[in-house]
Motif scaffolding. Structure first.
Motif, PDB file in Angstrom:
ATOM      1  N   ASP A 145       0.738  -1.399  -0.228  1.00 29.64           N
ATOM      2  CA  ASP A 145       0.010   0.010  -0.560  1.00 29.64           C
ATOM      3  C   ASP A 145       1.241   1.134   0.264  1.00 29.64           C
ATOM      4  OD1 ASP A 145      -2.931  -0.726   0.139  1.00 29.64           O
ATOM      5  OD2 ASP A 145      -2.100  -2.091   1.672  1.00 29.64           O
ATOM      6  N   PHE A 146       1.879   1.092   0.628  1.00 32.36           N
ATOM      7  CA  PHE A 146       2.761   2.796   1.023  1.00 32.36           C
ATOM      8  C   PHE A 146       3.440   2.677  -0.132  1.00 32.36           C
ATOM      9  CE2 PHE A 146       1.413   2.126   4.905  1.00 32.36           C
ATOM     10  CZ  PHE A 146       1.115   2.782   6.010  1.00 32.36           C
ATOM     11  N   ARG A 147       3.830   2.043  -0.970  1.00 35.34           N
ATOM     12  CA  ARG A 147       5.075   1.904  -1.706  1.00 35.34           C
ATOM     13  C   ARG A 147       4.110   2.053  -3.174  1.00 35.34           C
ATOM     14  NH1 ARG A 147       7.181  -3.405  -0.039  1.00 35.34           N
ATOM     15  NH2 ARG A 147       5.632  -4.659  -0.902  1.00 35.34           N
ATOM     16  N   GLY A 148       2.084   1.400  -3.215  1.00 36.27           N
ATOM     17  CA  GLY A 148       1.878   1.914  -4.451  1.00 36.27           C
ATOM     18  C   GLY A 148       1.691   3.776  -3.993  1.00 36.27           C
ATOM     19  N   VAL A 149       1.052   4.307  -3.252  1.00 36.21           N
ATOM     20  CA  VAL A 149       0.591   5.320  -2.806  1.00 36.21           C
ATOM     21  C   VAL A 149       1.208   6.763  -3.820  1.00 36.21           C
ATOM     22  CG1 VAL A 149       0.453   5.936  -0.433  1.00 36.21           C
ATOM     23  CG2 VAL A 149      -0.884   6.666  -1.964  1.00 36.21           C
ATOM     24  N   THR A 150       3.073   6.061  -2.565  1.00 36.18           N
ATOM     25  CA  THR A 150       4.211   6.966  -2.354  1.00 36.18           C
ATOM     26  C   THR A 150       4.090   8.145  -3.759  1.00 36.18           C
ATOM     27  OG1 THR A 150       4.795   6.484  -0.553  1.00 36.18           O
ATOM     28  CG2 THR A 150       6.528   7.298  -1.697  1.00 36.18           C
ATOM     29  N   PRO A 151       4.548   6.976  -4.918  1.00 40.85           N
ATOM     30  CA  PRO A 151       4.396   8.046  -6.066  1.00 40.85           C
ATOM     31  C   PRO A 151       3.548   8.787  -6.690  1.00 40.85           C
ATOM     32  CG  PRO A 151       5.121   5.389  -6.682  1.00 40.85           C
ATOM     33  CD  PRO A 151       4.637   4.930  -5.128  1.00 40.85           C
ATOM     34  N   LEU A 152       1.944   8.424  -6.242  1.00 39.26           N
ATOM     35  CA  LEU A 152       1.525   9.596  -6.425  1.00 39.26           C
ATOM     36  C   LEU A 152       1.848  10.967  -5.953  1.00 39.26           C
ATOM     37  CD1 LEU A 152      -1.661   7.479  -6.420  1.00 39.26           C
ATOM     38  CD2 LEU A 152      -0.532   7.805  -9.146  1.00 39.26           C
ATOM     39  N   ARG A 154       9.288   7.396 -20.329  1.00 38.58           N
ATOM     40  CA  ARG A 154       9.555   6.798 -18.665  1.00 38.58           C
ATOM     41  C   ARG A 154       9.443   5.258 -18.726  1.00 38.58           C
ATOM     42  NH1 ARG A 154       7.988  10.840 -14.935  1.00 38.58           N
ATOM     43  NH2 ARG A 154       7.927   9.330 -13.256  1.00 38.58           N
ATOM     44  N   THR A 155      10.182   4.418 -17.670  1.00 36.98           N
ATOM     45  CA  THR A 155      10.351   2.896 -17.900  1.00 36.98           C
ATOM     46  C   THR A 155       9.122   2.880 -16.601  1.00 36.98           C
ATOM     47  OG1 THR A 155      12.384   3.027 -16.309  1.00 36.98           O
ATOM     48  CG2 THR A 155      12.252   3.314 -19.286  1.00 36.98           C
ATOM     49  N   ASP A 156       8.532   3.264 -15.967  1.00 32.60           N
ATOM     50  CA  ASP A 156       7.334   2.821 -14.981  1.00 32.60           C
ATOM     51  C   ASP A 156       6.222   3.144 -14.952  1.00 32.60           C
ATOM     52  OD1 ASP A 156       7.193   5.792 -14.669  1.00 32.60           O
ATOM     53  OD2 ASP A 156       7.595   6.668 -13.205  1.00 32.60           O
ATOM     54  N   HIS A 157       5.858   2.556 -13.921  1.00 34.63           N
ATOM     55  CA  HIS A 157       4.275   3.008 -14.321  1.00 34.63           C
ATOM     56  C   HIS A 157       3.416   3.826 -14.561  1.00 34.63           C
ATOM     57  CE1 HIS A 157       4.204  -1.276 -13.871  1.00 34.63           C
ATOM     58  NE2 HIS A 157       4.639  -1.129 -12.373  1.00 34.63           N
ATOM     59  N   ASN A 158       4.174   5.218 -14.970  1.00 34.21           N
ATOM     60  CA  ASN A 158       3.300   6.521 -14.376  1.00 34.21           C
ATOM     61  C   ASN A 158       3.031   7.274 -13.692  1.00 34.21           C
ATOM     62  OD1 ASN A 158       3.484   9.113 -16.215  1.00 34.21           O
ATOM     63  ND2 ASN A 158       2.102   8.154 -18.111  1.00 34.21           N
ATOM     64  N   PRO A 159       3.364   7.751 -12.533  1.00 35.02           N
ATOM     65  CA  PRO A 159       2.537   7.567 -11.823  1.00 35.02           C
ATOM     66  C   PRO A 159       1.658   9.603 -11.839  1.00 35.02           C
ATOM     67  CG  PRO A 159       4.377   7.932 -11.091  1.00 35.02           C
ATOM     68  CD  PRO A 159       4.371   6.728 -12.282  1.00 35.02           C
ATOM     69  N   LEU A 160       2.877  10.120 -13.591  1.00 38.31           N
ATOM     70  CA  LEU A 160       1.995  11.386 -13.759  1.00 38.31           C
ATOM     71  C   LEU A 160       0.664  11.314 -14.140  1.00 38.31           C
ATOM     72  CD1 LEU A 160       5.030  13.102 -15.169  1.00 38.31           C
ATOM     73  CD2 LEU A 160       4.714  13.616 -13.553  1.00 38.31           C
ATOM     74  N   ASN A 161       0.399  10.407 -14.645  1.00 38.27           N
ATOM     75  CA  ASN A 161      -0.773   9.337 -15.263  1.00 38.27           C
ATOM     76  C   ASN A 161      -1.826   8.945 -13.929  1.00 38.27           C
ATOM     77  OD1 ASN A 161      -3.316   8.540 -16.945  1.00 38.27           O
ATOM     78  ND2 ASN A 161      -2.387   8.524 -18.952  1.00 38.27           N
ATOM     79  N   ARG A 162      -2.709   9.598 -13.565  1.00 37.67           N
ATOM     80  CA  ARG A 162      -3.102   8.607 -12.439  1.00 37.67           C
ATOM     81  C   ARG A 162      -3.898   7.064 -12.634  1.00 37.67           C
ATOM     82  NH1 ARG A 162      -4.029  10.517  -7.138  1.00 37.67           N
ATOM     83  NH2 ARG A 162      -5.814   8.956  -5.494  1.00 37.67           N
ATOM     84  N   LYS A 163      -4.920   7.139 -14.212  1.00 38.99           N
ATOM     85  CA  LYS A 163      -5.475   6.692 -14.031  1.00 38.99           C
ATOM     86  C   LYS A 163      -4.964   5.281 -15.058  1.00 38.99           C
ATOM     87  CE  LYS A 163      -9.739   5.635 -17.347  1.00 38.99           C
ATOM     88  NZ  LYS A 163     -10.990   6.172 -18.427  1.00 38.99           N
TER      89      LYS A 163
END
Length: 657
Positions: A528-535, A636-645
């Motif tokens: 949960d913390f690893r998921g919300v932190t990038p946002l 980008r090579t991550d899950h792109n937290p710039l685009n929330r959806k």
């Protein structure tokens, strides 16, 4: 018998590998001197090294002198392979810096000498190629004094300069060093004032000050003919310090090279500073102190390495069994943190697999190459199935291409080389997501504030919440994710020189139904913390704003004064900014800054604009804001937290807002 771990360093084509061959021959280790042009030298063992006539990987050979066993490390001279030189410096007891009597002091010579002096490594200078037409003695000494260090002591004179009959005659002895030595030796100065200076006192002072890296004896000679090599060997034995270390002390060593054996196993080259390491020993190694078991040891002697049961303090060995070892790792007790002495790579390119090349095999091969080179970074884009590699220059790119083809059977090309930029904060930004409040689908409260920090400070992480307010593992998950997320800022570049402060925290305690186990849907986890932190972090970055900075090199051009009129417009066309211009006789010297992306082009243009007489020296200096043109973006090579959806679809199955 004493040990001496000796590095041979030089600008490319100064004759460093040829000198190594001549030293081995003079010491009786080899019967015939190998030639770089013939591809039969002892240290350039890679097929690519022999094809190109340059050293790419450092190599270790050993030879005996009267009272000293010398482990000699031949290093690359080309600036694209400076990482190979960097890893060797930390294991040296002394060095020989080779200078060409024809070309004189070159750009890379200055870079190497500055580093040797900063690390206080005792260094002898060897002016090679005295047999070549155009060889100079007095001019080279003046150039060394002006451009490297005035603390030099010529150890003899040259006759027959520029001919095959050129010879080096040792002498007149330490008396020539009096003026230099008295600057560093008060006892010698007193003896000089009292007129009680003796040859023994001078010799002792020369040895002591050389071993303290305060003065640098200069020898002349020719690796091709052998002239001056015996004098250099005598200087190595008498003037440089022996390796120290207690063989009965705690085990402590450092890994400076990693290669793969015939079966694909890792082989680590390590210098032991203390203690004795034996086969079958279990020893902590690496940053995390994980234990490894030594399954094999070989030590160097008489031109090769031989299997041994143990390696002692001062020795260099090849070690088997350490599967997770990396360059720079400590073995046993850490001696000191691994240091980078040279700037990191400032260029990047995408590796493009050729027809029929398996992408998995290519990624594995690149990973193995990167683990042998700590300054080469890989960046894999799962979405685009692309791998980028960071570089020092174009020659390095060619070598990677040839290595992949020759050693792995993988044929690749590269996209255009681009500079590696960074992002820095414009201001301060803050964001927070609360547990169990829309639109946060994660069972975690995280608030973060980002603040600019001084240039060069890196990334700092602080807490403004009580450490006991939730389990430590959750704080650790937030910090680790912050550092990972900062690898790709708003424009895709690494965000550096900032402080991230955690301002809010909260979690759902462990919940369970009666007579049932842990209910994950009701309880917070590290995920949960690893998921919300990038946002939270990217929102804070948005509010702070970031500016892209490109790498800038400081350049120094020395060229004929009458070419200045052609140089200045060309520099302007490359966005280079000359900051100082001065003349020295019929030469002009320009110093300033140039974008790293334009250094290669500048090097190509310079010979044509200066009749082949211009000399360019450049090195990374700083990052500067991109002021003109389109702001460079990095995919980008991550899950792109710039685009929330998009991010929530990639990270969790829970429905996010």
């Amino acid at each position: 018998m004493h040990l001496l771990n000796l590095g041979i360093l030089a600008h490319v084509d100064a004759g460093k590998t040829s000198l190594t061959e001549r030293l081995l021959h003079a010491a009786g280790v080899i019967d015939e001197v190998g030639r770089v042009d013939d591809g039969n030298t002892r240290t350039d063992t890679l097929a690519l090294e022999r094809q190109r006539g340059i050293t790419i990987k450092s190599a270790v050979v050993s030879f005996p002198l009267d009272g000293v066993t010398v482990n000699l490390i031949d290093t690359p001279g080309h600036p694209d392979f400076i990482a190979e030189v960097e890893r060797v410096l930390g294991v040296l007891d002394g060095a020989v810096l080779v200078i060409s009597a024809v070309e004189g002091v070159q750009a890379q010579t200055r870079v190497l000498m500055r580093t040797l002096q900063r690390l206080r490594i005792p260094t002898l200078l060897f002016v090679n190629k005295i047999d070549r037409r155009g060889a100079r003695e007095a001019e080279v000494l003046r150039s060394v004094s002006a451009r490297l260090t005035p603390a030099i002591v010529p150890m003899g004179t040259v006759t027959g300069l520029g001919t095959r009959a050129a010879r080096f005659t040792p002498g007149p002895g330490p008396a020539a060093a009096l003026d230099v030595l008295t600057e560093y030796d008060d006892a010698l100065l007193s003896a000089y004032v009292e007129d009680t200076v003796t040859d023994a006192l001078l010799r002792g002072s020369l040895v002591a000050r050389t071993r303290e890296a305060l003065v640098h004896p200069v020898f002349f000679g020719s690796a091709a003919t052998g002239a001056g090599v015996e004098a250099l060997l005598t200087g190595i034995e008498e003037l440089l310090p022996a390796a120290d270390g207690d063989p009965d002390g705690p085990v402590s060593g450092s890994v400076f090279k990693v290669e793969r054996g015939p079966a694909g196993e890792k082989v680590a080259y390590a210098r032991m500073f203390s203690g004795t390491l034996r086969t079958r020993d279990r020893i902590p190694c690496g940053a995390d102190g994980a234990e490894g078991r030594i399954t094999g040891i070989s030590v160097f002697g008489r031109g090769t390495d031989t299997r041994a049961d143990a390696v002692h303090a001062g020795q260099i060995a090849r070690l088997w069994g350490l599967a997770d070892i990396r360059i720079g790792d400590a073995i046993g007790d850490p001696r000191k943190a691994y240091e980078h002495f040279f700037a990191p790579p400032t260029l990047e390119t995408v590796v493009v697999p050729g027809p029929g090349v398996n992408r998995g095999a290519l990624h594995l091969a690149l990973t193995q190459l990167a683990e042998q080179d700590p300054l080469i970074g890989l960046r894999h884009d799962e979405h685009r199935q692309e791998t980028s590699v960071s570089l020092y220059g174009e020659v390095q790119k060619e070598v990677i291409q040839a290595t992949l083809a020759d050693e792995y059977g993988l044929h690749v090309t590269f996209r255009e080389t681009t500079p590696l930029c960074v992002e820095r904060l414009v201001g301060t930004g803050h964001a927070v997501e609360f547990n169990k409040k829309d639109p946060n689908p994660f069972l975690a409260t995280v608030g973060l504030r980002v603040d600019p920090a001084p240039v060069g400070s890196g990334v700092g992480f602080r807490l403004e919440v009580e450490l006991g307010s939730m389990p430590y593992a959750f704080f650790k998950a937030v910090e680790d994710t912050v550092r990972e997320t900062l690898g790709q800022g708003l424009h895709g570049w690494q965000v550096t020189d900032c402080t991230v402060t955690m301002t809010h925290s909260g979690y759902s305690p462990r919940q369970s139904h009666a007579h049932q186990g842990f209910d994950k849907s009701m309880s917070s986890t590290g995920a949960d913390f690893r998921g919300v932190t990038p946002l939270v972090l990217v929102e804070a970055l948005r509010r702070a704003g970031t500016r892209v900075h490109e790498p800038m090199h400081r350049f120094r051009i020395e060229a004929p004064a009458d070419t200045l009129g052609a140089l200045l417009p060309a520099l302007a066309g490359l966005a280079a900014v000359p900051e100082t211009t001065r003349t020295r006789g019929d030469l002009c010297v320009l110093e300033g800054t140039v974008p790293a992306a334009r250094v290669h082009a500048l090097g190509h243009l310079l010979p044509g604009m200066t009749r082949g007489e211009g000399e360019l020296e450049s090195a990374f200096d700083h990052y500067a804001p991109v002021m003109h043109g389109t702001i460079p973006e990095r995919p980008r090579t991550d899950h792109n937290p710039l685009n929330r959806k998009e991010y929530l679809l990639n990270v969790t199955r829970r429905v996010g807002g």
